[in-house]
Design a protein around this motif. Structure first.
Motif, PDB file in Angstrom:
ATOM      1  N   ALA A 280       0.819  -1.171   0.027  1.00 29.10           N
ATOM      2  CA  ALA A 280       0.026  -0.072   0.001  1.00 29.10           C
ATOM      3  C   ALA A 280       0.908   1.199  -0.069  1.00 29.10           C
ATOM      4  N   GLU A 281       1.953   1.268   0.859  1.00 23.53           N
ATOM      5  CA  GLU A 281       2.890   2.407   0.713  1.00 23.53           C
ATOM      6  C   GLU A 281       3.575   2.632  -0.757  1.00 23.53           C
ATOM      7  N   HIS A 282       3.877   1.623  -1.354  1.00 26.63           N
ATOM      8  CA  HIS A 282       4.429   1.611  -2.812  1.00 26.63           C
ATOM      9  C   HIS A 282       3.486   2.265  -3.585  1.00 26.63           C
ATOM     10  N   GLU A 283       2.231   1.785  -3.653  1.00 30.68           N
ATOM     11  CA  GLU A 283       1.081   2.244  -4.415  1.00 30.68           C
ATOM     12  C   GLU A 283       0.851   3.603  -4.069  1.00 30.68           C
ATOM     13  N   ARG A 284       0.744   4.067  -3.002  1.00 33.73           N
ATOM     14  CA  ARG A 284       0.608   5.597  -2.611  1.00 33.73           C
ATOM     15  C   ARG A 284       1.749   6.487  -3.237  1.00 33.73           C
ATOM     16  N   GLU A 285       2.910   5.920  -3.005  1.00 32.20           N
ATOM     17  CA  GLU A 285       4.098   6.804  -3.370  1.00 32.20           C
ATOM     18  C   GLU A 285       4.132   6.936  -5.012  1.00 32.20           C
ATOM     19  N   PHE A 286       3.694   5.951  -5.548  1.00 35.56           N
ATOM     20  CA  PHE A 286       3.896   5.754  -7.239  1.00 35.56           C
ATOM     21  C   PHE A 286       2.446   6.693  -7.618  1.00 35.56           C
ATOM     22  N   GLN A 287       1.519   6.654  -6.681  1.00 33.97           N
ATOM     23  CA  GLN A 287       0.212   7.430  -7.211  1.00 33.97           C
ATOM     24  C   GLN A 287       0.575   8.854  -7.006  1.00 33.97           C
ATOM     25  N   GLU A 288       1.347   9.255  -6.091  1.00 33.27           N
ATOM     26  CA  GLU A 288       1.702  10.613  -5.824  1.00 33.27           C
ATOM     27  C   GLU A 288       2.585  11.193  -7.113  1.00 33.27           C
ATOM     28  N   GLN A 289       3.677  10.221  -7.389  1.00 31.45           N
ATOM     29  CA  GLN A 289       4.375  10.841  -8.470  1.00 31.45           C
ATOM     30  C   GLN A 289       3.589  10.845  -9.593  1.00 31.45           C
ATOM     31  N   ALA A 290       2.723   9.973  -9.853  1.00 32.64           N
ATOM     32  CA  ALA A 290       1.842   9.838 -11.257  1.00 32.64           C
ATOM     33  C   ALA A 290       0.952  11.172 -11.065  1.00 32.64           C
ATOM     34  N   LEU A 291       0.369  11.344  -9.991  1.00 32.12           N
ATOM     35  CA  LEU A 291      -0.405  12.653 -10.036  1.00 32.12           C
ATOM     36  C   LEU A 291       0.353  14.081 -10.149  1.00 32.12           C
ATOM     37  N   ALA A 292       1.660  14.197  -9.540  1.00 29.98           N
ATOM     38  CA  ALA A 292       2.541  15.039  -9.660  1.00 29.98           C
ATOM     39  C   ALA A 292       2.809  15.424 -11.161  1.00 29.98           C
ATOM     40  N   ALA A 293       3.271  14.102 -11.826  1.00 29.55           N
ATOM     41  CA  ALA A 293       3.506  14.619 -13.356  1.00 29.55           C
ATOM     42  C   ALA A 293       2.316  14.918 -14.232  1.00 29.55           C
ATOM     43  N   GLU A 294       1.324  14.392 -13.781  1.00 30.22           N
ATOM     44  CA  GLU A 294      -0.262  14.710 -14.557  1.00 30.22           C
ATOM     45  C   GLU A 294      -0.273  16.286 -14.454  1.00 30.22           C
ATOM     46  N   GLU A 295      -0.099  16.646 -13.232  1.00 26.49           N
ATOM     47  CA  GLU A 295      -0.465  18.008 -12.937  1.00 26.49           C
ATOM     48  C   GLU A 295       0.589  19.117 -13.622  1.00 26.49           C
ATOM     49  N   GLU A 296       1.776  18.527 -13.716  1.00 21.70           N
ATOM     50  CA  GLU A 296       2.622  19.021 -14.509  1.00 21.70           C
ATOM     51  C   GLU A 296       2.483  19.246 -16.045  1.00 21.70           C
ATOM     52  N   LYS A 297       1.761  18.208 -16.581  1.00 21.50           N
ATOM     53  CA  LYS A 297       1.432  18.191 -17.723  1.00 21.50           C
ATOM     54  C   LYS A 297       0.199  19.075 -18.040  1.00 21.50           C
ATOM     55  N   LEU A 298      -0.627  19.210 -17.153  1.00 21.97           N
ATOM     56  CA  LEU A 298      -1.986  20.201 -17.282  1.00 21.97           C
ATOM     57  C   LEU A 298      -1.372  21.550 -17.325  1.00 21.97           C
ATOM     58  N   THR A 299      -0.432  21.886 -16.456  1.00 20.39           N
ATOM     59  CA  THR A 299      -0.025  23.428 -16.448  1.00 20.39           C
ATOM     60  C   THR A 299       0.713  23.783 -17.722  1.00 20.39           C
ATOM     61  N   VAL A 300       0.939  22.875 -18.587  1.00 19.60           N
ATOM     62  CA  VAL A 300       1.489  23.303 -19.910  1.00 19.60           C
ATOM     63  C   VAL A 300       0.572  22.797 -21.132  1.00 19.60           C
ATOM     64  N   GLY A 301      -0.511  22.555 -20.677  1.00 22.57           N
ATOM     65  CA  GLY A 301      -1.572  22.088 -21.822  1.00 22.57           C
ATOM     66  C   GLY A 301      -1.346  20.714 -22.497  1.00 22.57           C
TER      67      GLY A 301
END
Length: 506
Positions: free
Chosen positions: A431-452
């Motif tokens: 569960a900890e690994h899943e949460r860490e990976f999901q945090e990284q995935a969300l951060a990357a997707e938010e970065e992509k959203l900022t640049v369109g």
């Protein structure tokens, strides 16, 4: 030792407790425990009464007996006035014997014309000792009811301990459920805050014309979803508080004194990765020494063995040794009534006098009696004793099998609890690994959203995945602490681990 604590809050006031178990197990009127335990006495010959028994009797009689032949008594109706005063003392011994001491006195006046004394006094002081030599013989046999009573008291204490253990285990599960629900509320609140930030960013982007208005609608839908999830999580917390308050007090949860009380856990969910878990063999050995259900089974076997000893002894014939020592006394006045034409009565001077003369005869042992003998009784068909012996033998075998079953079940419970602990640890890690990976995935997707390069829809999906991963991590942590408590219970260590002393509660 591991423990749990909470704070009870009502409005601006708060009262902290060192242990959530204290209000449940304390000596006050809120204690919410019950025990039950009893033992059926064993069969066989009942032992004598070990406590001394003092008896006394005083009686006054007036008797009139018509006579068929006046030659024997010198009158057609024998009239007797009698006063009796007796005193007795009896005591039993662990050997099975008993001693009886009797002091008997009688004062009689009668119109018997052939008696030399009337009125007259009779007294006797005697001691009788009876000792069984076969049935009912032995200290161990006759003390079995005392030992069974002590065993029953010990069983009641163990039943109480077992009830305390069950109650503590239930409260621990309820407590950690409450803690996990509170943690899940934090997760839902963080998810809602993240959705609100996304909505704010989208609104700003729409105002500048860099994002389509539909993205705001999607963000608003996610905010509404987050609020709904938060409301549901907070409702679970309140429901769990209601369940816990109901367990911790005898009052009803609708009582005004409890209606506004909130339970705030003070122990967070912490998992010690380096915690040492003893091997199964060590836990099983400890459980064999500590678990109250095993101790109850052993005590029950001991009590049944005592019952079997009594029923087996009842099969023997009865052979009793009886020894008697008695002093007798007689005193009175010369009978003034005589037969027609007969000479006046005369008597030995030793018996002439009042009650004091009789007492002096007892002290001087003028008229002693001695006796010793054996009494044998052989039952030709002792079917009741045989039935009792068979019943106790079968009961002993059943209880020995029950003890073996409990011991086997103990090993199964410990093994299953160890598996549950290992599984919970592995689940936490995953569960900890899943949460860490999901945090990284969300951060990357938010970065992509900022640049369109992404959309609000994808960001929302990653936010939901992260919230689910965090909730799964909280559930895994709660599952571990509950699995660890279940292992402590299976090993007989639950009360010691949480600092609960049954002796202090009693």
């Amino acid at each position: 030792p591991r423990g749990i604590a909470l704070a009870v809050q009502e409005g601006p006031k708060s009262v902290s407790g060192a242990d959530v178990l204290a209000p449940l197990l304390g000596p006050g009127p809120e204690t919410n425990l019950s025990i039950a335990g009893q033992f059926q006495p064993s069969s066989g010959r009942l032992p004598p009464a070990f406590d001394p028994v003092l008896t006394g009797k005083i009686r006054r009689d007036h008797l009139t007996a018509p006579q068929l032949n006046s030659f024997l008594v010198g009158t057609t109706a024998l009239v007797t006035d009698a006063t009796t005063a007796n005193l007795g003392w009896q005591k039993g011994f662990l050997t099975g014997g008993d001693i009886a001491v009797g002091f008997e006195n009688s004062h009689q006046t009668l119109n018997h014309r052939r008696y030399d004394l009337s009125p007259f006094n009779t007294s006797s002081f005697g001691i009788t000792f009876t000792q069984p030599l076969l049935r009912g013989f032995g200290r161990a046999l006759n003390s079995r009811f005392i030992r069974v009573a002590n065993n029953s008291r010990a069983q009641s204490d163990l039943v109480f301990e077992q009830q305390v253990t069950s109650t503590v285990a239930a409260v621990i599960r309820l407590y950690w459920d409450l803690v996990s629900f509170n943690e899940d509320v934090k997760v839902r609140r963080q998810t809602l805050e993240r959705a609100e930030r996304l909505l704010s960013d989208n609104q700003a982007q729409v105002e500048t014309g860099t994002r389509a208005p539909i993205e705001v609608v999607r963000a608003m839908a996610e905010v509404a979803r987050g609020r709904r999830d938060l409301i549901a999580a907070e409702s679970l917390v309140r429901q769990q508080e209601t369940v816990l308050k109901d367990v911790l007090t005898r009052r009803t949860v609708t009582d005004p004194a409890l209606a506004t009380v909130r339970i705030i856990p003070t122990d967070p969910l912490r998992v010690d990765r380096d915690e040492h878990v003893p091997p199964a063999s060590e836990l099983a050995e400890n459980a064999l020494r500590r678990r109250p259900d095993l101790a109850q089974a052993r005590i029950q076997i001991e009590s049944t063995q005592l019952a079997l000893k009594g029923s087996k002894n009842a099969l023997l014939p009865s052979l009793d040794l009886v020894a008697t020592v008695r002093n007798n006394a007689l005193s009175g006045d010369i009978n003034p009534l005589t037969l027609a034409g007969a000479a006046p009565h005369s008597a030995d001077p030793i018996v002439l006098g009042g009650y004091g003369t009789a007492l002096s005869q007892l002290l001087r042992r003028n008229f002693p009696d001695y006796g010793v003998g054996v009494q044998l009784t052989i039952p030709l068909r002792n079917r009741a004793a045989e039935a009792d012996h068979t019943r106790d033998s079968l009961a002993l075998r059943q209880q020995e099998l029950r003890l073996q079953q409990i011991q086997k079940q103990l090993h199964v419970e410990i093994e299953n609890a160890l598996i549950a602990v290992e599984q919970a640890r592995a689940t936490i890690e995953a569960a900890e690994h899943e949460r860490e990976f999901q945090e990284q995935a969300l951060a990357a997707e938010e970065e992509k959203l900022t640049v369109g390069a992404s959309t609000t829809f994808l960001v929302v999906q990653y936010q939901r995945d992260l919230a689910q991963a965090r909730s799964a991590e909280v559930a895994a942590q709660a599952g571990y602490v509950k699995a660890r408590a279940a292992l402590d219970r299976a090993a007989g260590l639950l009360l010691q681990t949480h600092g609960v002393s049954v002796a202090a509660v009693r």
